[in-house]
Scaffold this motif. Structure first.
Motif, PDB file in Angstrom:
ATOM      1  N   GLY A  15       7.343   6.933 -16.332  1.00 51.51           N
ATOM      2  CA  GLY A  15       8.640   7.486 -15.842  1.00 51.51           C
ATOM      3  C   GLY A  15       8.710   8.124 -15.098  1.00 51.51           C
ATOM      4  O   GLY A  15       8.578   7.170 -13.805  1.00 51.51           O
ATOM      5  N   PRO A  16      10.258   9.077 -15.017  1.00 49.89           N
ATOM      6  CA  PRO A  16      11.457   8.964 -13.641  1.00 49.89           C
ATOM      7  C   PRO A  16      10.021   9.859 -11.896  1.00 49.89           C
ATOM      8  O   PRO A  16       8.704  10.246 -12.973  1.00 49.89           O
ATOM      9  N   TYR A  17      11.049   9.907 -11.211  1.00 56.78           N
ATOM     10  CA  TYR A  17       9.713  10.339 -10.688  1.00 56.78           C
ATOM     11  C   TYR A  17       9.303  11.851 -10.323  1.00 56.78           C
ATOM     12  O   TYR A  17       8.702  12.572 -10.071  1.00 56.78           O
ATOM     13  N   ASP A  18      10.267  12.669 -11.297  1.00 59.16           N
ATOM     14  CA  ASP A  18      10.027  14.296 -10.815  1.00 59.16           C
ATOM     15  C   ASP A  18       8.929  14.525 -11.959  1.00 59.16           C
ATOM     16  O   ASP A  18       8.423  15.409 -12.109  1.00 59.16           O
ATOM     17  N   ALA A  19       9.261  13.540 -13.170  1.00 56.12           N
ATOM     18  CA  ALA A  19       8.046  13.827 -13.691  1.00 56.12           C
ATOM     19  C   ALA A  19       6.850  13.197 -13.190  1.00 56.12           C
ATOM     20  O   ALA A  19       5.526  14.365 -13.455  1.00 56.12           O
ATOM     21  N   LYS A  20       6.686  12.613 -13.257  1.00 53.99           N
ATOM     22  CA  LYS A  20       5.294  12.251 -11.911  1.00 53.99           C
ATOM     23  C   LYS A  20       4.833  12.557 -11.096  1.00 53.99           C
ATOM     24  O   LYS A  20       4.007  12.867 -10.908  1.00 53.99           O
ATOM     25  N   ARG A  21       6.041  13.183 -10.360  1.00 56.13           N
ATOM     26  CA  ARG A  21       5.544  14.590  -9.105  1.00 56.13           C
ATOM     27  C   ARG A  21       4.720  15.263 -10.031  1.00 56.13           C
ATOM     28  O   ARG A  21       4.023  15.912  -9.408  1.00 56.13           O
ATOM     29  N   ASP A  22       5.832  16.436 -11.081  1.00 56.48           N
ATOM     30  CA  ASP A  22       5.093  17.452 -11.525  1.00 56.48           C
ATOM     31  C   ASP A  22       3.192  17.692 -11.724  1.00 56.48           C
ATOM     32  O   ASP A  22       2.718  17.782 -12.280  1.00 56.48           O
ATOM     33  N   ALA A  23       3.276  15.955 -13.065  1.00 61.69           N
ATOM     34  CA  ALA A  23       1.948  15.555 -13.543  1.00 61.69           C
ATOM     35  C   ALA A  23       0.768  15.483 -11.758  1.00 61.69           C
ATOM     36  O   ALA A  23      -0.406  16.130 -12.255  1.00 61.69           O
ATOM     37  N   LEU A  24       1.364  15.175 -11.032  1.00 61.71           N
ATOM     38  CA  LEU A  24      -0.072  15.148 -10.290  1.00 61.71           C
ATOM     39  C   LEU A  24      -0.016  16.832  -9.694  1.00 61.71           C
ATOM     40  O   LEU A  24      -1.248  16.338  -8.573  1.00 61.71           O
ATOM     41  N   SER A  25       1.323  16.956  -9.070  1.00 61.45           N
ATOM     42  CA  SER A  25       0.792  18.689  -9.156  1.00 61.45           C
ATOM     43  C   SER A  25       0.320  19.022  -9.712  1.00 61.45           C
ATOM     44  O   SER A  25      -0.861  20.316  -8.812  1.00 61.45           O
ATOM     45  N   LYS A  26       0.299  18.899 -10.771  1.00 59.20           N
ATOM     46  CA  LYS A  26      -0.471  19.989 -11.936  1.00 59.20           C
ATOM     47  C   LYS A  26      -2.276  19.655 -12.022  1.00 59.20           C
ATOM     48  O   LYS A  26      -3.729  20.005 -12.287  1.00 59.20           O
ATOM     49  N   HIS A  27      -2.055  17.866 -11.667  1.00 59.10           N
ATOM     50  CA  HIS A  27      -3.637  17.420 -12.572  1.00 59.10           C
ATOM     51  C   HIS A  27      -4.010  16.679 -11.013  1.00 59.10           C
ATOM     52  O   HIS A  27      -5.624  16.671 -11.824  1.00 59.10           O
ATOM     53  N   SER A  28      -3.769  16.368 -10.386  1.00 58.77           N
ATOM     54  CA  SER A  28      -4.831  15.491  -9.535  1.00 58.77           C
ATOM     55  C   SER A  28      -4.861  16.087  -7.973  1.00 58.77           C
ATOM     56  O   SER A  28      -4.239  17.082  -7.726  1.00 58.77           O
ATOM     57  N   LEU A  29      -6.066  16.117  -7.758  1.00 57.77           N
ATOM     58  CA  LEU A  29      -6.532  16.550  -6.460  1.00 57.77           C
ATOM     59  C   LEU A  29      -6.708  15.923  -4.969  1.00 57.77           C
ATOM     60  O   LEU A  29      -6.917  16.112  -4.339  1.00 57.77           O
ATOM     61  N   LEU A  30      -6.154  15.069  -5.274  1.00 58.25           N
ATOM     62  CA  LEU A  30      -6.455  14.089  -4.354  1.00 58.25           C
ATOM     63  C   LEU A  30      -5.077  14.040  -3.236  1.00 58.25           C
ATOM     64  O   LEU A  30      -4.358  14.487  -3.724  1.00 58.25           O
ATOM     65  N   VAL A  31      -6.021  14.291  -1.598  1.00 56.53           N
ATOM     66  CA  VAL A  31      -5.312  14.335  -0.681  1.00 56.53           C
ATOM     67  C   VAL A  31      -4.134  12.630  -0.701  1.00 56.53           C
ATOM     68  O   VAL A  31      -2.978  13.347  -0.368  1.00 56.53           O
ATOM     69  N   LEU A  32      -4.364  11.607  -1.085  1.00 55.07           N
ATOM     70  CA  LEU A  32      -2.794  11.159  -1.129  1.00 55.07           C
ATOM     71  C   LEU A  32      -1.751  11.480  -2.260  1.00 55.07           C
ATOM     72  O   LEU A  32      -0.868  11.518  -1.736  1.00 55.07           O
TER      73      LEU A  32
ATOM     74  N   PHE B 173       0.561  -1.066  -0.041  1.00 57.16           N
ATOM     75  CA  PHE B 173      -0.061  -0.071  -0.065  1.00 57.16           C
ATOM     76  C   PHE B 173       0.523   0.925  -0.463  1.00 57.16           C
ATOM     77  O   PHE B 173       0.411   2.376  -0.375  1.00 57.16           O
ATOM     78  N   GLY B 174       1.758   1.765   0.369  1.00 62.31           N
ATOM     79  CA  GLY B 174       3.268   2.246   0.879  1.00 62.31           C
ATOM     80  C   GLY B 174       3.535   2.960  -0.518  1.00 62.31           C
ATOM     81  O   GLY B 174       3.701   4.500  -0.497  1.00 62.31           O
ATOM     82  N   ASN B 175       3.241   1.560  -1.542  1.00 60.18           N
ATOM     83  CA  ASN B 175       3.419   1.997  -2.348  1.00 60.18           C
ATOM     84  C   ASN B 175       2.635   2.329  -3.927  1.00 60.18           C
ATOM     85  O   ASN B 175       2.528   2.184  -5.331  1.00 60.18           O
ATOM     86  N   LEU B 176       1.423   2.662  -3.610  1.00 61.58           N
ATOM     87  CA  LEU B 176       0.598   2.604  -4.698  1.00 61.58           C
ATOM     88  C   LEU B 176      -0.688   3.450  -4.522  1.00 61.58           C
ATOM     89  O   LEU B 176      -0.740   4.813  -2.758  1.00 61.58           O
ATOM     90  N   THR B 177      -1.170   4.511  -5.322  1.00 55.57           N
ATOM     91  CA  THR B 177      -1.890   5.738  -5.209  1.00 55.57           C
ATOM     92  C   THR B 177      -3.433   5.661  -6.510  1.00 55.57           C
ATOM     93  O   THR B 177      -3.098   5.034  -6.957  1.00 55.57           O
ATOM     94  N   LEU B 178      -4.065   6.379  -6.617  1.00 56.37           N
ATOM     95  CA  LEU B 178      -5.135   6.090  -7.684  1.00 56.37           C
ATOM     96  C   LEU B 178      -4.634   7.620  -8.439  1.00 56.37           C
ATOM     97  O   LEU B 178      -5.017   8.728  -7.697  1.00 56.37           O
ATOM     98  N   LEU B 179      -5.375   7.353 -10.177  1.00 54.78           N
ATOM     99  CA  LEU B 179      -5.193   7.915 -10.625  1.00 54.78           C
ATOM    100  C   LEU B 179      -6.374   8.587 -11.560  1.00 54.78           C
ATOM    101  O   LEU B 179      -6.416   6.995 -11.584  1.00 54.78           O
ATOM    102  N   THR B 180      -5.976   9.017 -12.104  1.00 49.95           N
ATOM    103  CA  THR B 180      -7.333   8.732 -13.407  1.00 49.95           C
ATOM    104  C   THR B 180      -6.233   7.799 -14.560  1.00 49.95           C
ATOM    105  O   THR B 180      -5.433   8.022 -14.842  1.00 49.95           O
ATOM    106  N   LYS B 181      -6.891   7.409 -15.093  1.00 52.67           N
ATOM    107  CA  LYS B 181      -6.245   6.404 -16.291  1.00 52.67           C
ATOM    108  C   LYS B 181      -5.671   7.217 -17.349  1.00 52.67           C
ATOM    109  O   LYS B 181      -4.938   7.056 -18.026  1.00 52.67           O
TER     110      LYS B 181
END
Length: 659
Positions: free
Chosen positions: A606-623, A589-597
């Motif tokens: 992709g690399p973590y930096d790209a994934k983090r930026d995408a989550l920051s821009k597009h995801s509203l989930l607290v997780l 569970f520590g490595n799992l989260t929820l995203l839109t498809k």
């Protein structure tokens, strides 16, 4: 009991009525199973009649079981209650109505009059209620209005009244599977009769038709041909409707005083199982109501009518069984009441045994059939709430949360629990405790085998000790066997933080359900909504193919050879240990989260930096907001996040405490 074979003519020619009890099932015959074979048999007999062949045998259509009904007035037409055979009788009437309407369209007035003698009783002026008593067959209330229209108003008026079922501008009804079954049967027979009469469909083995005069081109010969063709069509039509009334027989069984109509009905229907077990249960209930003079019609409308809703006919699959919802309900109802196992395949026998057992209890069972129906109605409403899964209903919301775990064996316990006189908050707490039991055991990898027996043992305990949250919690805490015990917090935490869940211990649907529950719990009162999109999917933060972009914690990127060695070599080194730990934590569970498809696909490997930026821009989930606060991501961050998520999980699904 009087029994003997009679032709359809003998059955329908007398001035009498055949009334189907209100609690009998609707008209259910269909094209492939019944109408088409029935038509083929009629066609065969019609061909025999047209060829003047010797009748080899009459066609047997089964039994019609009748029970005489007393008359209120001497003016009333003699009537019989149809114990069994309503589908046959109704089909005979629909076929004759179709033949009558074709005769009317073709101008065969005499034939039309003859056929109507088998649809209506004569001498309306001598009847108490002519609008009712004129019909030879009187179906259940559900089918009655349509049946009356088909039999009495004629095809032209039928087309006007039910225009939505007719092709625009045509005298044809839509595909039979898309219209009410009675109208479909009538339409099917009308089309078959029309085709047979107006074509050579009945001439497969006919004797040669006499030729026309040689002077076939003059007007007189043309008139002769037209008259001959019209006469031939009328002969064909007569062969088709007379084939039914003369060549088809039923065994007419008329019950006398002292005969048990229900036993005969069950013998004819249960063994071959042409009826749903629920139909047999219903008929048994209302037969007992009739016997006790409890006004079956009134009870049907007051209590059973809700089960006639199409909702209860929907087929569902549970285990190896695919049955109508009402059958699963009745099974759960009996199980909840007796706190014991019920065999679905023997539902009708189980219900009769249940009523017998209830009568033998110290309380004496149900004092009346009405009390029995009232209980069924109350439980039916609860069961429907479970199936409808409405989030604003405590019972429906529990079922919605339970759905991913596929543990319907808890339903009898839930039904009984919710029907008890307890404060609603305590009932809700009991349901939360049951869900905690199920979720904890699933996360810990404990078996679900024998859950059906276990939940019934819980029910028996509550019956003995009293229905309450404390009583339920005590019982669950006392269990010590691996098949029934509640996992401790230590076991729950160890499984949560270290065991691979996604695709291993839990299905993706269950992992998603857990993460959604955690996300909703993390949302504070300041968040705009606690509703989540149904389109969310599971994403690994550290991807399963991490080697290209994700360095080990010591800054090393392993080669393909080192990766291979990490899997199969016994040599201990930092690289191998790091890879083993990383792979072990990948699906926790520590490595799992929820995203839109769409977002999931775009950041997948992709690399973590790209994934983090995408989550920051597009995801509203607290997780995901929490993930973006981390500057890097590795096995240590996974372990730390897993422990934080567990703190939420332990509040969501807490180990029970008892005062």
């Amino acid at each position: 009991m009087k029994a003997g074979p009679v032709t359809v003519r003998q059955l329908l020619e007398n001035r009498q009525r055949f009334c189907v009890p209100i609690y009998q099932r609707h008209y259910v015959w269909t094209r492939d199973k019944q109408w088409e074979p029935f038509w083929n048999d009629i066609r065969t007999k019609a061909i025999e009649r047209l060829n003047g062949r010797h009748r080899r045998f009459s066609h047997f259509m089964g039994a019609v079981v009748l029970e005489a009904r007393g008359s209120v007035s001497s003016r009333q037409v003699t009537s019989f209650q149809v114990v069994d055979g309503q589908q046959r009788l109704t089909t005979f009437q629909l076929y004759l109505a179709a033949a009558r309407d074709y005769a009317n369209n073709a101008g065969f007035t005499d034939t039309m009059g003859l056929i109507e003698g088998y649809l209506f009783n004569e001498k309306e002026h001598l009847m108490e209620e002519p609008e009712v008593e004129k019909f030879k067959v009187w179906p259940t209330k559900y089918d009655r209005d349509l049946f009356q229209d088909i039999v009495s108003i004629g095809r032209a008026e039928l087309r006007k009244k039910y225009y939505e079922y007719f092709y625009k501008g045509q005298d044809r009804i839509y595909e039979y599977s898309t219209v009410p079954k009675m109208l479909g049967a009538y339409a099917y027979f009308f089309e078959r009769i029309k085709q047979a009469v107006e074509s050579d469909d009945l001439e497969d083995d006919f004797a040669e038709t006499p030729g026309l005069p040689e002077s076939a081109n003059d007007a007189a010969a043309a008139d002769d041909r037209q008259d001959t063709d019209r006469a031939a069509r009328e002969v064909r039509l007569d062969a088709l409707w007379e084939a039914l009334i003369e060549e088809f027989k039923v065994v007419e069984i008329t019950l006398e005083e002292g005969d048990d109509a229900q036993v005969i009905f069950e013998t004819l229907n249960e063994r071959g199982e042409p009826l749903l077990a629920a139909d047999l249960v219903r008929n048994n209930i209302f037969h007992r109501a009739d016997a006790r003079r409890e006004k079956a019609d009134k009870l049907f409308n007051k209590y059973w009518k809700l089960f006639e809703d199409p909702f209860w006919s929907v087929l569902e699959k549970q285990g190896r069984y695919k049955k109508a919802r009402i059958e699963f309900f009745l099974t759960n109802f009996i199980s909840a009441k007796v706190a014991g196992e019920v065999t679905l395949s023997k539902l009708f026998s189980e219900y009769k045994a249940f009523i017998k057992i209830q009568s033998a209890t110290p309380r004496g069972g149900y004092p009346t059939v009405e009390a029995e129906l009232k209980d069924l109605e109350a439980y039916g409403k609860l069961y429907r709430r479970l199936l409808e899964k409405k989030s604003d209903d405590p019972l429906g919301n529990f079922s919605r949360l339970l759905n991913p775990w596929d543990v319907t064996t808890v339903y009898p316990l839930v039904l009984r629990l919710w029907s008890e006189e307890l404060p609603e908050d305590e009932k809700k707490n009991c349901l939360s405790l049951l869900l905690t039991f199920i979720v904890r055991r699933a996360v810990c990898g404990f078996t679900t085998k024998n859950y059906n027996k276990f939940f019934l043992s819980v029910l028996r305990h509550l019956e003995a000790k009293g229905f309450s949250h404390d009583s339920l919690a005590r019982f669950l805490k006392l269990q010590t066997s691996q098949s029934a015990r509640m996992p401790t917090d230590t076991e729950f935490e160890n499984a949560w933080t270290t065991e691979p869940m996604y695709g291993r211990r839990l299905t993706p649907l269950r992992v998603k359900a857990v993460l959604e529950a955690v996300e909703i719990a993390k949302r504070q009162k300041y968040h705009e909504t606690d509703q989540l999109s149904a389109e969310l999917s599971i994403e690994h933060i550290l991807p399963s193919r991490w080697e290209e972009h994700w360095l080990l914690s010591d800054g090393v990127r392993p080669t393909s050879e080192e990766t291979f060695q990490a899997l199969y070599s016994k040599e201990e080194n930092a690289s191998r240990i790091g890879q083993i730990v990383r792979r072990r934590l990948l699906n926790t569970f520590g490595n799992l989260t929820l995203l839109t498809k769409p977002l999931n696909s775009s950041v997948s490997n992709g690399p973590y930096d790209a994934k983090r930026d995408a989550l920051s821009k597009h995801s509203l989930l607290v997780l995901n907001r929490e993930i973006t606060e981390e500057p890097s991501w590795d096995e240590y961050k996974i372990e730390a996040r897993g422990k934080k998520l567990f703190e939420v999980a332990c509040c969501l699904w807490p180990y029970p405490t008892v005062e």
